[in-house]
Scaffold this active site. Structure first.
Site, PDB file in Angstrom:
ATOM      1  N   TYR A   1       0.824  -1.221   0.000  1.00 14.24           N
ATOM      2  CA  TYR A   1       0.000   0.000   0.000  1.00 14.24           C
ATOM      3  C   TYR A   1       0.859   1.273   0.000  1.00 14.24           C
ATOM      4  CZ  TYR A   1      -3.325   3.394   2.064  1.00 14.24           C
ATOM      5  OH  TYR A   1      -4.084   4.500   2.348  1.00 14.24           O
ATOM      6  N   ILE A   2       1.685   1.447   1.026  1.00 11.19           N
ATOM      7  CA  ILE A   2       2.471   2.682   1.104  1.00 11.19           C
ATOM      8  C   ILE A   2       3.631   2.634   0.099  1.00 11.19           C
ATOM      9  CG2 ILE A   2       3.711   4.258   2.629  1.00 11.19           C
ATOM     10  CD1 ILE A   2       2.126   3.008   4.978  1.00 11.19           C
TER      11      ILE A   2
ATOM     12  N   LYS B   1       1.597  -9.956   0.477  1.00 14.16           N
ATOM     13  CA  LYS B   1       0.501  -9.022   0.721  1.00 14.16           C
ATOM     14  C   LYS B   1       0.386  -7.999  -0.394  1.00 14.16           C
ATOM     15  CE  LYS B   1      -0.211  -9.721   5.509  1.00 14.16           C
ATOM     16  NZ  LYS B   1       0.848  -9.511   6.523  1.00 14.16           N
ATOM     17  N   GLY B   2       1.465  -7.790  -1.120  1.00 10.62           N
ATOM     18  CA  GLY B   2       1.481  -6.768  -2.170  1.00 10.62           C
ATOM     19  C   GLY B   2       0.836  -7.269  -3.455  1.00 10.62           C
TER      20      GLY B   2
ATOM     21  N   ASP C   1      12.086 -12.726  -1.837  1.00 10.06           N
ATOM     22  CA  ASP C   1      12.007 -12.469  -0.395  1.00 10.06           C
ATOM     23  C   ASP C   1      13.366 -11.995   0.127  1.00 10.06           C
ATOM     24  OD1 ASP C   1       9.918 -13.637   1.979  1.00 10.06           O
ATOM     25  OD2 ASP C   1      11.987 -13.146   2.578  1.00 10.06           O
TER      26      ASP C   1
ATOM     27  N   PHE D   1      10.071  -0.852   2.995  1.00 12.06           N
ATOM     28  CA  PHE D   1       8.702  -1.008   3.483  1.00 12.06           C
ATOM     29  C   PHE D   1       8.382  -2.444   3.881  1.00 12.06           C
ATOM     30  CE2 PHE D   1       8.460   2.548   0.476  1.00 12.06           C
ATOM     31  CZ  PHE D   1       7.805   3.492   1.235  1.00 12.06           C
TER      32      PHE D   1
ATOM     33  N   THR E   1       6.831   3.112  12.937  1.00 16.74           N
ATOM     34  CA  THR E   1       5.404   3.191  13.288  1.00 16.74           C
ATOM     35  C   THR E   1       5.164   3.893  14.612  1.00 16.74           C
ATOM     36  OG1 THR E   1       3.498   1.818  13.910  1.00 16.74           O
ATOM     37  CG2 THR E   1       5.644   0.865  14.289  1.00 16.74           C
TER      38      THR E   1
ATOM     39  N   TYR F   1       4.607  -6.150  17.045  1.00 17.93           N
ATOM     40  CA  TYR F   1       4.821  -5.346  15.837  1.00 17.93           C
ATOM     41  C   TYR F   1       5.671  -4.112  16.166  1.00 17.93           C
ATOM     42  CZ  TYR F   1       3.861  -1.982  12.152  1.00 17.93           C
ATOM     43  OH  TYR F   1       4.006  -1.033  11.174  1.00 17.93           O
TER      44      TYR F   1
ATOM     45  N   LYS G   1       9.761  -3.117  15.079  1.00 15.33           N
ATOM     46  CA  LYS G   1      10.148  -1.864  14.412  1.00 15.33           C
ATOM     47  C   LYS G   1      11.147  -1.080  15.264  1.00 15.33           C
ATOM     48  CE  LYS G   1       7.760  -2.066  10.578  1.00 15.33           C
ATOM     49  NZ  LYS G   1       8.310  -1.854   9.232  1.00 15.33           N
TER      50      LYS G   1
END
Ligand code: UFG
Length: 328
Positions: A11-12, A35-36, A50, A72, A116, A140, A144
């Site tokens: 997404y981003i 997911k992309g 990967d 990302f 994040t 999560y 990060k």
């Protein structure tokens, strides 16, 4: 010289690829497509693979003259990270360490890192400053933060300069309507609302109405994905000008409650979709609002789509015209 964008089909990442191409950058995208969506990558050279695959990574660095990395690629769901922390340590920490090792081996010394608001945990102040304490309340955020710390040491040992961008709630879609948000399953508030308005979901469940906020629902700072993407281009430029390593918050500095988002989305869509009150979602802080003064002062970043109406409208435009997302 190329910019390597990991997770560039996400997404981003995909929105950042658009901004980089518009800035005439040469772009190399790497994504494992877990997911992309390949269709979200509007240009540049694409590699399906990967980051944990060292041979693959070596090939990417050997075949391209990579100058800088925008990283990302990660898993990013708070709830899932609590259920399966090792998945998060593997994909977010192990993969990033492999990437940093490849950068070191190939003499690449600039990285913009997706961090994040989850690094802060329960905030001690609102709005949150970069200097506030970081005590993540989920794996999560921990993964990060672990990488932010690894970056600090990689800078002092190997001279790898980094910009870590602590995103608040990314939302909206590219104003062109060509790319947008497509998570399967979807867990984020605004796309869930819009899918409900489209009749793809029965109702929106509000996760908790007993928070210590004016209307009892959680308050978040929603930032348009294109404004977020633009910040990466500015961060890259600053690193090129021999900028020092930095950490920045990225939000609009304005908080909206879940109920306010629902009301605004009803106005934008014109659909009186159904809303039900549900229990709290574990791990959700009541209020998360950024102070983005530091990035505004130091990088001259200015959000262009900073009213929530426009943010929701761009997302609505994407969802209406792509009811099945990228259709893959
Ligand atoms: N919410 C609902 N109903 C839903 C979905 C969400 O009420 O069906 C609420 C959540 O409880 C929260 C708000 O809407 O209060 C926003 O939730 P999102 O899931 O859209 O976003 P989060 O704030 O949970 O997550 C975002 C990023 C994460 C990041 C986190 C930092 O997506 O990657 O902010 O806390 F970790």
């Amino acid at each position: 010289m190329a910019v390597l964008v990991t997770g560039g089909a996400g997404y981003i990442g995909s929105h950042t690829v658009v901004e980089l191409l518009e800035a005439s950058e040469e772009v190399v995208v790497v994504d494992n497509l877990q997911k992309g969506h390949e269709k979200a990558v509007v240009g540049g050279k694409f590699y399906h693979g990967d980051l944990r695959d060292e041979e693959f990574l070596k090939k990417v660095f050997e075949e391209n003259d990579i100058e800088a990395v925008i990283h990302f690629a990660a898993d990013s769901l708070v709830g899932e990270s609590v259920k399966d922390p090792l998945k998060y340590y593997n994909n977010n920490v192990v993969a990033t360490l492999r990437l940093l090792t490849a950068m070191k081996e190939h003499g690449v010394s600039k990285i913009v890192f997706s961090s994040t608001a989850a690094t802060y945990g329960e905030p001690e102040n609102i709005p949150i400053l970069e200097t506030d304490r970081t005590v993540p309340t989920n794996p999560y955020g921990e993964t990060k933060l672990a990488i932010e710390k690894a970056l600090k040491w990689a800078d002092s040992a190997y001279g790898i300069k980094y910009t870590a961008l602590r995103y608040f709630n990314a939302a909206g879609a590219h104003p062109s309507g060509k790319i947008g948000e497509d998570h399967k399953p979807e867990s984020h508030l605004i796309p869930i609302i819009l899918k409900t308005a489209l009749g793809q979901m029965e109702s929106v469940s509000i996760f908790g109405t007993d928070y210590n906020t004016p209307d009892g629902t959680c308050i978040r700072d929603y930032i348009h994905v294109t404004d977020l993407a633009q910040a990466h281009v500015l961060a890259l430029q600053r690193l090129r000008e021999n900028g020092e390593s930095r950490i920045y918050n990225l939000g609009n500095g304005m908080g909206f409650s879940v109920k306010q988002v629902v009301e605004l989305a009803r106005e934008v869509t014109g659909v009186p979709f159904k809303v039900v009150n549900g229990p709290r979602r574990p791990g959700d802080p009541a209020v998360l609002v950024a102070s983005s003064g530091k990035i505004q002062r130091e990088l001259g970043w200015q959000p262009r789509f900073n009213d929530l109406w426009t943010i929701i409208e761009t997302a609505w435009n994407w969802h209406k015209n792509h009811p099945d997302g990228f259709g893959d």
